[in-house]
Design a protein around this motif. Sequence first.
Motif, PDB file in Angstrom:
ATOM      1  N   GLY A  86     -88.183   5.375  61.234  1.00  0.00           N
ATOM      2  CA  GLY A  86     -89.125   6.488  61.173  1.00  0.00           C
ATOM      3  C   GLY A  86     -89.004   7.507  62.297  1.00  0.00           C
ATOM      4  O   GLY A  86     -89.883   8.359  62.447  1.00  0.00           O
ATOM      5  N   ARG A  87     -87.925   7.462  63.070  1.00  0.00           N
ATOM      6  CA  ARG A  87     -87.853   8.408  64.187  1.00  0.00           C
ATOM      7  C   ARG A  87     -87.728   9.854  63.737  1.00  0.00           C
ATOM      8  O   ARG A  87     -88.181  10.764  64.422  1.00  0.00           O
ATOM      9  N   PHE A  89     -89.334  11.334  61.556  1.00  0.00           N
ATOM     10  CA  PHE A  89     -90.657  11.933  61.339  1.00  0.00           C
ATOM     11  C   PHE A  89     -91.184  12.530  62.648  1.00  0.00           C
ATOM     12  O   PHE A  89     -91.725  13.633  62.678  1.00  0.00           O
ATOM     13  N   SER A  90     -90.981  11.781  63.728  1.00  0.00           N
ATOM     14  CA  SER A  90     -91.442  12.292  65.020  1.00  0.00           C
ATOM     15  C   SER A  90     -90.600  13.487  65.459  1.00  0.00           C
ATOM     16  O   SER A  90     -91.116  14.429  66.062  1.00  0.00           O
ATOM     17  N   HIS A  93     -91.835  16.470  63.594  1.00  0.00           N
ATOM     18  CA  HIS A  93     -93.125  16.854  64.178  1.00  0.00           C
ATOM     19  C   HIS A  93     -92.923  17.622  65.473  1.00  0.00           C
ATOM     20  O   HIS A  93     -93.535  18.667  65.702  1.00  0.00           O
ATOM     21  N   ARG A  94     -92.067  17.122  66.326  1.00  0.00           N
ATOM     22  CA  ARG A  94     -91.861  17.789  67.621  1.00  0.00           C
ATOM     23  C   ARG A  94     -91.224  19.164  67.471  1.00  0.00           C
ATOM     24  O   ARG A  94     -91.574  20.100  68.186  1.00  0.00           O
ATOM     25  N   PHE A 118     -94.827  11.710  53.484  1.00  0.00           N
ATOM     26  CA  PHE A 118     -94.732  11.583  54.928  1.00  0.00           C
ATOM     27  C   PHE A 118     -93.801  12.649  55.507  1.00  0.00           C
ATOM     28  O   PHE A 118     -94.057  13.221  56.560  1.00  0.00           O
ATOM     29  N   ARG A 121     -95.526  16.063  55.361  1.00  0.00           N
ATOM     30  CA  ARG A 121     -96.634  16.195  56.305  1.00  0.00           C
ATOM     31  C   ARG A 121     -96.189  16.097  57.752  1.00  0.00           C
ATOM     32  O   ARG A 121     -96.922  16.480  58.654  1.00  0.00           O
ATOM     33  N   SER A 122     -94.976  15.596  57.979  1.00  0.00           N
ATOM     34  CA  SER A 122     -94.461  15.575  59.350  1.00  0.00           C
ATOM     35  C   SER A 122     -93.779  16.892  59.719  1.00  0.00           C
ATOM     36  O   SER A 122     -93.385  17.079  60.866  1.00  0.00           O
TER      37      SER A 122
ATOM     38  N   HIS C 156    -100.372   7.171  57.562  1.00  0.00           N
ATOM     39  CA  HIS C 156    -100.064   8.165  58.586  1.00  0.00           C
ATOM     40  C   HIS C 156     -98.655   8.708  58.362  1.00  0.00           C
ATOM     41  O   HIS C 156     -97.706   7.942  58.236  1.00  0.00           O
ATOM     42  N   PRO C 157     -98.520  10.042  58.293  1.00  0.00           N
ATOM     43  CA  PRO C 157     -97.212  10.585  57.937  1.00  0.00           C
ATOM     44  C   PRO C 157     -96.113  10.249  58.950  1.00  0.00           C
ATOM     45  O   PRO C 157     -94.966  10.045  58.568  1.00  0.00           O
ATOM     46  N   GLU C 158     -96.480  10.185  60.204  1.00  0.00           N
ATOM     47  CA  GLU C 158     -95.436  10.022  61.233  1.00  0.00           C
ATOM     48  C   GLU C 158     -95.247   8.558  61.627  1.00  0.00           C
ATOM     49  O   GLU C 158     -94.176   8.174  62.106  1.00  0.00           O
ATOM     50  N   PHE C 161     -93.308   4.192  59.572  1.00  0.00           N
ATOM     51  CA  PHE C 161     -92.017   3.492  59.646  1.00  0.00           C
ATOM     52  C   PHE C 161     -91.708   3.222  61.108  1.00  0.00           C
ATOM     53  O   PHE C 161     -90.748   3.738  61.671  1.00  0.00           O
ATOM     54  N   LEU C 162     -92.566   2.439  61.711  1.00  0.00           N
ATOM     55  CA  LEU C 162     -92.456   2.120  63.136  1.00  0.00           C
ATOM     56  C   LEU C 162     -91.364   1.065  63.347  1.00  0.00           C
ATOM     57  O   LEU C 162     -90.916   0.434  62.391  1.00  0.00           O
ATOM     58  N   ARG C 235     -96.558   7.904  69.199  1.00  0.00           N
ATOM     59  CA  ARG C 235     -95.349   8.735  69.168  1.00  0.00           C
ATOM     60  C   ARG C 235     -94.337   8.202  70.174  1.00  0.00           C
ATOM     61  O   ARG C 235     -93.140   8.103  69.872  1.00  0.00           O
ATOM     62  N   ASN C 238     -92.886   5.108  68.628  1.00  0.00           N
ATOM     63  CA  ASN C 238     -92.030   5.383  67.467  1.00  0.00           C
ATOM     64  C   ASN C 238     -90.658   5.889  67.910  1.00  0.00           C
ATOM     65  O   ASN C 238     -89.640   5.536  67.335  1.00  0.00           O
ATOM     66  N   GLU C 239     -90.658   6.695  68.965  1.00  0.00           N
ATOM     67  CA  GLU C 239     -89.392   7.270  69.406  1.00  0.00           C
ATOM     68  C   GLU C 239     -88.574   6.300  70.246  1.00  0.00           C
ATOM     69  O   GLU C 239     -87.352   6.286  70.180  1.00  0.00           O
ATOM     70  N   ARG C 243     -85.107  -0.635  67.934  1.00  0.00           N
ATOM     71  CA  ARG C 243     -84.914  -0.861  66.503  1.00  0.00           C
ATOM     72  C   ARG C 243     -83.657  -1.688  66.241  1.00  0.00           C
ATOM     73  O   ARG C 243     -83.269  -1.881  65.103  1.00  0.00           O
TER      74      ARG C 243
END
Lengths: 173, 109, 551
Positions: A86-87, A89-90, A93-94, A118, A121-122, C156-158, C161-162, C235, C238-239, C243
């Motif tokens: 899921g990185r 998405f961040s 966003h950034r 997702f 919306r991101s 949550h959109p962001e 997928f953690l 955030r 997540n970053e 992984r």
Amino acid sequence: MERLDLRKLTGAHLKPYRSIDDEAPLPDEGGVLVSLARLKRDRAALAARKSPYGLLVNGDEKAAHLAPHLEDLAVIAINFGKFSDGRGFSLAHRLREDHGFSGEIRATGALIADHAEFLLRSGVSSVELADPIITAQFIKRLKLYSVWYQDAHDARPTALELRHGRTRKRLAS
Amino acid sequence: MADLKPASSQMISANDLWTGQVVFLTRAASWTTDPARAALSESAEDSEALLGLAAQSNARAEVELVHLIAASLRDDGTPWPSRNREDIRALGPTVRRDLGYQAEVRPTL
Amino acid sequence: MYRYDDYDQTLVNQRIADFRDAVARRLSGHLSEEEFKLIRQMNGVYLQLHAYMLRVAIPYGSLDSRQMHKLAHIARIYDKGYGHFTTRQNIQYNWPSLREMPDLLQELAAVQMHAIQTSGNLIRNVTADQYAGATAEEVDDPRPYAELIRQWSTLHPEFSFLPRKFKIAVTASATDRTAVKFHDIGLILHDDPEQGRGFEVIVGGGMGRTPFVGPSLRDHLPEAQILTYLEAVLRTYNELGRRDNAYKARIKILVHELGAEAFRTLVEDEFAKLLPQADDLPQAELLRIRERFIVPELDALPARDPGFDAAYEKDEDFRQWVKVNSAPHKVAGYIIANISLKPYGGIPGDISADQMDLVADLAERYGHDEIRATHAQNLVLPHVKLRDLYDIWQALSVAGLGTANLDRASDIIACPGLDYCVLANARSIPIAQEISKRFAAKGREDLVGELKIKISGCINACGHHHAGHIGILGVDRKGEEMYQLTLGGSGDEQASIGQITGRGFDEAGIVDAVDTVVETYLGHREDHETFLETYRRLGPAPFKEALYGTA
Ligand code: SF4
């Protein structure tokens, strides 16, 4: 490859971009995607072409590394290496929030329909998909939801805004 | 659960996609809930071939979690899983043997 | 109880439609096994040893009688007549078929329940103190905050997928009943005389292969900034969360590898950036959520009740149950009643459909329609009148729910283990049953007093063994089930991680070993010391000696 605009639910108007390897020559015509290294190296050559260009980055790229180049870019393609990673998405966003990028953000790679909302919306604006069936699944899914709790990068009001009759700050700015 | 390498004296097990039930691959490339009716491999190649059949079934979205399990022949000549874990899968929870669907399949066990 | 509005209900319904579609896509081969696994898990569906398992969310452990009746109905129609309460205030069903799953979920939705985010690498169901709204200890009811977080974290959109699962607990009491320091994020509500209402924020606690008592990242976070701060933490995780290795992917490893200070700096930088544009909507939303909570209207009652006093005097078993299983209520004439799901020799956390119906009936009739699930796999009627308690206890006792053993030796937490769980190395439940039987002899358990035994069937530690005064971990030794023993763990406000005593034991040996440890405690305790106090005073030496002899 299929292209889909996540808001308009069609891909007809989206430009194709060819991904160019770092060592391959730039084609004369047509939109291209290059790596960040290539962009830094061949900036002048890219600018001299008449066609638009963009960056192809992986989801784990740091938005700050892209920041100095954003003005020149027509598109940033974010590659999702694994559907569970899921990185991206961040990163999207950034690019929108921290760096104010207003161009197209296109997601590519290991995408499944369950990502659709997702992504949108991101801050992702379009996707590149492997086949028409998956495209149809994306569209179906994007039409499904009408309630969102979180503040995010699309203009549709959230449940909170609807409940309180307000618009959120982030969008207004 | 460490994945086994193909060898002789193995069965293929999986879970039915629709019901989740534990199933075992037969010689006829069908699935059975009764391990006594399952195919017991005679060699590593045999296990490999059975795995191939199971993979096709997985690709047809019939079963999930395909895996090899160690097994051996019982006194009555029918095969049965040899490890504790697979025994539990075949018979149901040790603490509720009365309740699992396994109890309906094999009420005498 | 929070009541859904149309938005909440619509979202749950749409999620079910979505899941129905995902099932169809799997059946038609458009989702691979791996892809579908991710999607079904996000919707609470596991594939266990014998069958699919559905984990239903009970947000912050609160439910009403209608919901409990529905859980009973589901146990009857879609399962084998029972359910299992988990260590995260959820309930799981062991036998539903995938075919019926969307319909099952639709039934849940009819009573404002769902299974969203009870599995998968995302923000899981938020847990809270089971005595919320009933205990005089708390600053305020923590559940509206938990509901705010539930909504914020739902789809949550962001952060869907953690790198790994993410668990949040909220408490507002000095006595911690949530194991708040063993969570990815633990929030402790307080009223600071100068800074006002806020949270202490614990980040990076956890069990599993590498247990950590989480460090405190913030002494005081103003309540209005809670979602912004969560966004900054999530955030960052997540970053930067790993992984490459599932065992190193939890936020606790990131916090540990970077160091709490460096991690805090990253979070605070992100937070500082977000704060100026943060909205005050969550504050208005919190007010709205509070309004949608049904707060029971409690009667003004005398502090004592003659009927209760008489029953207490006359019935020894009742007296014992009241002593062990009840807790003081904030309102005079009321009491908090704990319902043990640990009958002697029973399966911890299991409950039959009939028992569920009974609890629902009692809650409706006597308990202002409120029921709570606890992380210790028990239930609570948080608001009952003293004068009704004898009737309640009698009804519970007849149904096998009247065991007086809260926080006692037989109130064992045990994960499903190898009887059900696909990841297990060893069985947990039979060990719990044997230990419970051993302690069942009346008086013994009373003599021992507070003792928390916790059992996990593998290093994932769903049975919280690290936090057990006595912890048991099942391992696989060449196909044999073996059990490691740990001592001195605690999941309360003085959290600690249990230490391994030495070499492991087999199935019979572990029960004897627990017995030996308890005998050693009884031999060494001073005055009214609890097991944990004695252990903390003496350290492991006398216990090791008793277990393994002097080497
Ligand atoms: S601790 Fe291990 S065996 Fe027990 S429920 Fe969790 S994953 Fe399964």
